[in-house]
Design a protein around this motif. Structure first.
Motif, PDB file in Angstrom:
ATOM      1  N   VAL A  61       0.807  -1.227   0.000  1.00 17.94           N
ATOM      2  CA  VAL A  61       0.000   0.000   0.000  1.00 17.94           C
ATOM      3  C   VAL A  61       0.836   1.271   0.000  1.00 17.94           C
ATOM      4  O   VAL A  61       0.291   2.367  -0.154  1.00 17.94           O
ATOM      5  CB  VAL A  61      -0.953   0.019   1.226  1.00 17.94           C
ATOM      6  N   ILE A  62       2.151   1.149   0.155  1.00 18.66           N
ATOM      7  CA  ILE A  62       2.985   2.355   0.242  1.00 18.66           C
ATOM      8  C   ILE A  62       2.906   3.196  -1.028  1.00 18.66           C
ATOM      9  O   ILE A  62       2.700   4.418  -0.978  1.00 18.66           O
ATOM     10  CB  ILE A  62       4.454   1.980   0.547  1.00 18.66           C
ATOM     11  N   ALA A  63       3.080   2.562  -2.190  1.00 19.67           N
ATOM     12  CA  ALA A  63       3.108   3.317  -3.448  1.00 19.67           C
ATOM     13  C   ALA A  63       1.816   4.094  -3.685  1.00 19.67           C
ATOM     14  O   ALA A  63       1.861   5.306  -3.940  1.00 19.67           O
ATOM     15  CB  ALA A  63       3.412   2.376  -4.613  1.00 19.67           C
ATOM     16  N   PRO A  64       0.622   3.464  -3.611  1.00 20.77           N
ATOM     17  CA  PRO A  64      -0.598   4.248  -3.824  1.00 20.77           C
ATOM     18  C   PRO A  64      -0.840   5.304  -2.757  1.00 20.77           C
ATOM     19  O   PRO A  64      -1.354   6.389  -3.069  1.00 20.77           O
ATOM     20  CB  PRO A  64      -1.719   3.188  -3.811  1.00 20.77           C
ATOM     21  N   VAL A  65      -0.460   5.026  -1.504  1.00 26.82           N
ATOM     22  CA  VAL A  65      -0.647   6.021  -0.445  1.00 26.82           C
ATOM     23  C   VAL A  65       0.211   7.253  -0.715  1.00 26.82           C
ATOM     24  O   VAL A  65      -0.259   8.395  -0.612  1.00 26.82           O
ATOM     25  CB  VAL A  65      -0.309   5.415   0.939  1.00 26.82           C
ATOM     26  N   ILE A  66       1.473   7.036  -1.081  1.00 22.94           N
ATOM     27  CA  ILE A  66       2.356   8.175  -1.397  1.00 22.94           C
ATOM     28  C   ILE A  66       1.828   8.936  -2.609  1.00 22.94           C
ATOM     29  O   ILE A  66       1.753  10.171  -2.609  1.00 22.94           O
ATOM     30  CB  ILE A  66       3.792   7.682  -1.658  1.00 22.94           C
ATOM     31  N   PHE A  67       1.456   8.206  -3.653  1.00 20.28           N
ATOM     32  CA  PHE A  67       0.958   8.850  -4.868  1.00 20.28           C
ATOM     33  C   PHE A  67      -0.270   9.709  -4.578  1.00 20.28           C
ATOM     34  O   PHE A  67      -0.330  10.887  -4.965  1.00 20.28           O
ATOM     35  CB  PHE A  67       0.619   7.781  -5.919  1.00 20.28           C
ATOM     36  N   LEU A  68      -1.253   9.129  -3.897  1.00 25.67           N
ATOM     37  CA  LEU A  68      -2.494   9.861  -3.622  1.00 25.67           C
ATOM     38  C   LEU A  68      -2.257  11.046  -2.695  1.00 25.67           C
ATOM     39  O   LEU A  68      -2.824  12.126  -2.897  1.00 25.67           O
ATOM     40  CB  LEU A  68      -3.521   8.904  -3.000  1.00 25.67           C
ATOM     41  N   GLY A 148      17.916   6.290 -12.266  1.00 28.57           N
ATOM     42  CA  GLY A 148      16.950   5.343 -11.733  1.00 28.57           C
ATOM     43  C   GLY A 148      15.706   5.976 -11.146  1.00 28.57           C
ATOM     44  O   GLY A 148      14.702   5.296 -10.924  1.00 28.57           O
ATOM     45  N   VAL A 149      15.748   7.288 -10.889  1.00 30.67           N
ATOM     46  CA  VAL A 149      14.566   7.985 -10.370  1.00 30.67           C
ATOM     47  C   VAL A 149      13.459   7.999 -11.419  1.00 30.67           C
ATOM     48  O   VAL A 149      12.276   8.028 -11.086  1.00 30.67           O
ATOM     49  CB  VAL A 149      14.940   9.428  -9.955  1.00 30.67           C
ATOM     50  N   THR A 153       7.923   3.350 -17.222  1.00 28.23           N
ATOM     51  CA  THR A 153       6.608   3.881 -17.595  1.00 28.23           C
ATOM     52  C   THR A 153       5.984   4.509 -16.353  1.00 28.23           C
ATOM     53  O   THR A 153       6.457   4.303 -15.232  1.00 28.23           O
ATOM     54  CB  THR A 153       5.667   2.772 -18.109  1.00 28.23           C
ATOM     55  N   VAL A 154       4.924   5.256 -16.559  1.00 25.90           N
ATOM     56  CA  VAL A 154       4.214   5.870 -15.432  1.00 25.90           C
ATOM     57  C   VAL A 154       3.709   4.797 -14.474  1.00 25.90           C
ATOM     58  O   VAL A 154       3.771   4.951 -13.256  1.00 25.90           O
ATOM     59  CB  VAL A 154       3.033   6.729 -15.940  1.00 25.90           C
ATOM     60  N   PHE A 155       3.236   3.692 -15.026  1.00 30.10           N
ATOM     61  CA  PHE A 155       2.628   2.651 -14.200  1.00 30.10           C
ATOM     62  C   PHE A 155       3.667   1.737 -13.553  1.00 30.10           C
ATOM     63  O   PHE A 155       3.418   1.152 -12.500  1.00 30.10           O
ATOM     64  CB  PHE A 155       1.647   1.819 -15.031  1.00 30.10           C
ATOM     65  N   SER A 156       4.853   1.605 -14.163  1.00 29.57           N
ATOM     66  CA  SER A 156       5.874   0.732 -13.580  1.00 29.57           C
ATOM     67  C   SER A 156       6.370   1.275 -12.248  1.00 29.57           C
ATOM     68  O   SER A 156       6.812   0.511 -11.384  1.00 29.57           O
ATOM     69  CB  SER A 156       7.047   0.561 -14.547  1.00 29.57           C
ATOM     70  N   GLY A 161       7.156  -0.436  -6.955  1.00 24.83           N
ATOM     71  CA  GLY A 161       7.215   0.028  -5.575  1.00 24.83           C
ATOM     72  C   GLY A 161       8.444   0.838  -5.220  1.00 24.83           C
ATOM     73  O   GLY A 161       8.804   0.944  -4.050  1.00 24.83           O
ATOM     74  N   ASN A 162       9.111   1.420  -6.214  1.00 27.24           N
ATOM     75  CA  ASN A 162      10.268   2.275  -5.943  1.00 27.24           C
ATOM     76  C   ASN A 162       9.773   3.630  -5.437  1.00 27.24           C
ATOM     77  O   ASN A 162       9.118   4.376  -6.169  1.00 27.24           O
ATOM     78  CB  ASN A 162      11.099   2.440  -7.213  1.00 27.24           C
ATOM     79  N   ILE A 163      10.085   3.968  -4.171  1.00 28.09           N
ATOM     80  CA  ILE A 163       9.540   5.170  -3.552  1.00 28.09           C
ATOM     81  C   ILE A 163       9.906   6.430  -4.330  1.00 28.09           C
ATOM     82  O   ILE A 163       9.065   7.311  -4.563  1.00 28.09           O
ATOM     83  CB  ILE A 163      10.014   5.294  -2.088  1.00 28.09           C
ATOM     84  N   LEU A 164      11.172   6.540  -4.746  1.00 32.24           N
ATOM     85  CA  LEU A 164      11.599   7.742  -5.457  1.00 32.24           C
ATOM     86  C   LEU A 164      10.910   7.873  -6.810  1.00 32.24           C
ATOM     87  O   LEU A 164      10.566   8.979  -7.230  1.00 32.24           O
ATOM     88  CB  LEU A 164      13.120   7.730  -5.639  1.00 32.24           C
ATOM     89  N   GLN A 165      10.692   6.759  -7.498  1.00 36.51           N
ATOM     90  CA  GLN A 165       9.992   6.813  -8.775  1.00 36.51           C
ATOM     91  C   GLN A 165       8.533   7.214  -8.588  1.00 36.51           C
ATOM     92  O   GLN A 165       7.991   8.005  -9.372  1.00 36.51           O
ATOM     93  CB  GLN A 165      10.090   5.461  -9.489  1.00 36.51           C
TER      94      GLN A 165
END
Length: 445
Positions: A61-68, A148-149, A153-156, A161-165
């Motif tokens: 859940v980290i990636a969607p939580v950070i994104f949102l 690497g940042v 793709t936008v979805f990858s 799950g790369n936090i910086l990306q």
């Protein structure tokens, strides 16, 4: 039975039994894990999947939580100049205190000299034990890190799950959404609803925290044993003492200058800190930290930028560990480092600590990257601390976590956006706990 509220008053929250508190459950689980790992080490070591599974749940859940959080925060600000201002203040804070943490580790290592007198011949060390870490260190050059940042793709960025990306994509999307103004209102409303649902999912995942903490702690003690600490007690003790000095000394002064108590902040975050201690990973509490800082009166726009970025650039505990461990290895192997060589070590550590951001086991890998560039200190010397690194990893994670919480409050205050009334109430324990109130019940910032 609670008395009926007077007209115009809100109904007081019922206080749950002590055993319903998540921090009590996590604490009991940690103690149980230590006891099981100590008395039944084979069984304890076999429980590693429990801790791994919980951390995977959180990372899910980290990636969607950070994104949102970032997108809704930036798009809600409208003023893009303020986004740049917040980011600039955050990075100025990160650079100063990360460097200060490296210097503190360097000074303490020179004063206490935890490795002095061991007189270990580097030729007798088994370099194969740290070969895999050295390989990863070579892969985390500064150039490779910067490239690497950018995700494929936008979805990858979300799937890997790369936090910086995720941070990179979220900032770009948030800025784009802010630039189209009213036409993006519908998308913003939808993302806010998604945010509410994901934070409810976080609350469900956190109910498994005691199981994860139990499994991770049982494995650590069962696999490595408390006795492992005895051989290198001086290093481990010095590291814990230095981290405490940094948190309650340096960060305590920063907190006092900003008008709050570091002890109260630690008390407010006790559940998350116990979780970090049990799992030896600060990422396990990242979603909860985002939510708790928002609940405490820090604006979503600041929390969304500072917390995820701080997880990669504001690693106070890791930085203390790097200089302290490097000098320990030098002292243990009889290598004398001049002031110039120590300053070179400091400079390299500043760069390598950013180069391995977001990498699992970043503390040990960044140390390998630093030593590979400073030829005076043998990389093979890392084999000396490999056995106790797991125990120091917990302290690194705790210090990193507290450092990012303090950074969030400080930047919020610099922005003049900290809700002092909510913040003081949260630190006094007068607000509902994060596991008692759904995110939709939290007033908007």
């Amino acid at each position: 039975m609670l008395p009926a509220p007077a007209p115009g008053e809100s109904t007081p929250l019922a206080v749950p039994p002590w055993y319903r508190h998540l921090y009590v459950q996590v604490l009991v689980a940690i103690v149980a894990g230590v006891l099981l790992g100590h008395f039944y080490p084979e069984t304890g070591a076999a429980l590693k999947p429990l801790g791994d599974a919980f951390i995977k749940l959180v990372k899910m859940v980290i990636a969607p939580v950070i994104f949102l959080t970032i997108v809704t925060g930036i798009a809600g600000m409208r003023d893009l100049a303020s986004v740049g201002r917040v980011a600039g203040k955050a990075f100025a804070y990160f650079l100063f205190f990360s460097t200060l943490a490296l210097i503190v580790g360097l000074i303490v290592a020179n004063v206490i000299q935890p490795g002095a007198g061991l007189n270990i011949d580097p030729a007798t060390l088994d370099a194969s034990k740290v070969a895999s870490y050295a390989e990863k260190a070579h892969e985390t050059t500064l150039t490779g890190f910067l490239v690497g940042v950018i995700p494929d793709t936008v979805f990858s960025a979300m799937t890997e799950g790369n936090i910086l990306q995720v941070l990179f994509v979220a900032i770009l999307f948030g800025v784009s959404l802010a630039m189209i103004g009213e036409r993006g209102e519908g998308i913003l409303d939808l993302l806010n609803q998604f945010s509410t649902a994901f934070f409810k999912l976080v609350a469900l995942v956190m109910k498994a925290a005691p199981i994860g903490a139990f499994g991770a702690m049982a494995f650590t003690i069962g696999a490595y044993g408390v006795g492992t600490l005895a051989n290198l007690a001086m290093l481990v003790g010095t590291f814990y003492l230095t981290s405490l000095l940094f948190v309650f000394g340096v960060l305590g002064i920063v907190a006092r200058l900003c008008g709050f108590s570091i002890l109260r902040l630690v008390g407010y975050l006790k559940t998350e800190l116990l979780l970090v201690l049990g799992t030896s990973s600060s990422e396990s509490a990242l979603p909860a930290l985002i939510e708790k800082m928002e609940r405490a009166g820090c604006p979503k726009s600041v929390v969304g930028l500072v917390v995820p970025t701080g997880y990669s650039f504001n690693l106070d505990g890791t930085n203390i560990y790097m200089t302290l461990a490097a000098l320990f290895i030098a002292q243990a192997t009889g290598v004398h480092l001049s002031l110039g060589e120590q300053l070179l070590l400091l400079g390299v550590a500043m760069l390598s600590s950013k180069g391995a951001a977001g990498v699992t086991g970043a503390g040990f890998i960044t140390l390998a990257a630093t030593l590979s560039i400073v030829p005076s200190v043998p990389v093979a010397g890392m084999a000396l601390i490999l056995g106790v690194d797991r125990f120091m990893s917990e302290c690194r994670s705790l210090t990193n976590f507290i450092g990012n919480a303090v950074a969030t409050v400080v930047v919020s205050r610099w922005e003049g956006a900290l809700d002092r009334e909510r913040f003081n109430a949260a630190l006094r324990g007068e607000m509902p706990r994060v596991d008692e109130v759904a995110p939709e019940a939290i007033p908007a910032q």
